[in-house]
Write a protein that holds these residues in place. Structure first.
Motif, short mmCIF file in Angstrom:
data_model
loop_
_atom_site.label_atom_id
_atom_site.label_comp_id
_atom_site.label_asym_id
_atom_site.label_seq_id
_atom_site.Cartn_x
_atom_site.Cartn_y
_atom_site.Cartn_z
N UNK A 160 64.79 71.30 -1.99
CA UNK A 160 64.19 70.19 -1.22
C UNK A 160 63.16 70.71 -0.20
N UNK A 161 62.34 71.66 -0.67
CA UNK A 161 61.27 72.23 0.16
C UNK A 161 61.80 73.03 1.36
N UNK A 250 70.76 62.23 -8.75
CA UNK A 250 69.32 62.38 -8.92
C UNK A 250 69.00 63.64 -9.71
N UNK A 251 69.77 64.71 -9.48
CA UNK A 251 69.54 65.95 -10.22
C UNK A 251 69.84 65.76 -11.70
N UNK A 252 70.94 65.03 -12.00
CA UNK A 252 71.32 64.80 -13.40
C UNK A 252 70.29 63.92 -14.10
#
Length: 314
Positions: A160-161, A250-252
């Motif tokens: 996430x940066x 969200x990753x999935x």
């Protein structure tokens, strides 16, 4: 004869003895390890002779045929046996650095199986064999009546940066090693200052319960060594859990979208758009020859091994 202890509170003695220290080169990690009482260094970087403390150089020894005749596994097994069975005055054993030890173990299995990388050993058996050896070593070192310190280099991870500094040892091996340790400490140089920070610990240790004043004096130089973990109320906990679940979902979804994204169709090419190719090669140039690549040959079956620390790969 009454063998039961008196039914009354007794003074608690709880001294941590296993440590994982990581940091960048020349950031004070080996210096911190050397502060522990009566250390014996197991070096991997070729600087054993430059170390002011007693040390042993770890390595794979090759025979005249170029194959590994004595592996680092043999060497570590002999060292552990000597520490268990001979009279000595060492109180601390330091593996500096554990990253190289894992690499040497992988090199041994690659050499034994005649492959280039550990992943070339079929069905993941090479990775499983290395993991088994590292786990066995961590358990045997922990069983020694000594302080055990693992030293690792540093790497960076971005999420996430946001960039984090983590041990350069692979995560699966960090989980094994740190799972057998009481403290994880990062050594870092900021300007001209060397700082030491606790990144993880087995539990909330108390200064008054440590049974070794020398270990206590070292931990007193480490930020967060005796800080107590903070509990949050249920409402805050629920918010944290929901946020973690959202990030995981969200990753999935991102992985699924990436897998299902169709490959764009290439435009059709007409004959008029194809450049003319002469039937004969130009003077001084060789014609093109299409060579069919052959699939790589599978490595031969493994050889039997007698040493108890060597998993058989079938």
């Amino acid at each position: 004869m009454n063998i039961l202890p008196p039914n009354k509170p007794q003074k608690t003695i709880d001294t941590p003895k296993n440590f994982f220290i990581y940091g960048a080169t020349m950031n004070g990690k080996s210096y911190l390890a050397g502060e522990f009482p009566n250390p014996l260094f197991l070096d991997t970087d070729g600087n054993a002779s430059a170390n002011p403390y007693p040390s042993i150089q770890l390595r794979n020894v090759r025979g005249k045929n170029g194959k590994i005749a004595e592996s680092v596994i043999d060497q570590l097994d002999d060292i552990i046996t000597a520490l268990q069975t001979t009279k000595h005055t060492y109180e601390t054993i330091i593996i500096d650095v554990i990253d190289d030890v894992v690499s040497m173990i992988e090199t041994y299995f690659c050499d034994r199986e005649d492959v280039e990388t550990i992943g070339d050993i079929g069905y993941g058996k090479g990775h499983a064999a290395v993991k088994q050896i590292v786990t066995s070593l961590a358990i045997e070192f922990k069983a020694l009546p000594l302080n055990v310190i693992y030293v690792s280099r540093i790497a960076e991870k971005t999420e996430n940066n946001v960039t984090y500094e983590i041990p350069s040892l692979q995560t699966k091996f960090v989980n094994i090693i740190n799972g057998n340790c009481d403290y994880m400490i990062q050594a870092k140089k900021v300007g001209r200052n060397y700082i030491r920070t606790v990144k993880d610990k087995r539990k909330n240790y108390k200064r008054e319960e440590l049974g070794d004043d020398r270990i206590l004096s070292i931990l007193d130089t480490v930020s967060g060594a005796f800080d107590r973990s903070q509990r949050v109320n249920k409402n805050v906990q629920d918010k944290i859990v929901k946020q973690l679940e959202k990030e995981q979902e969200e990753a999935i979804v991102g992985e699924v979208v990436e897998e299902e994204t169709p490959v764009p169709k290439q435009p059709d090419i007409t004959e008029s758009e194809v450049p003319f190719l002469a039937d004969e090669p130009e003077i001084g140039k060789e014609p093109f020859v299409v060579v069919e690549e052959k699939a790589p040959v599978q490595s031969s079956p493994d050889r039997p091994v007698s040493n108890r620390k060597r998993p058989v790969i079938k």
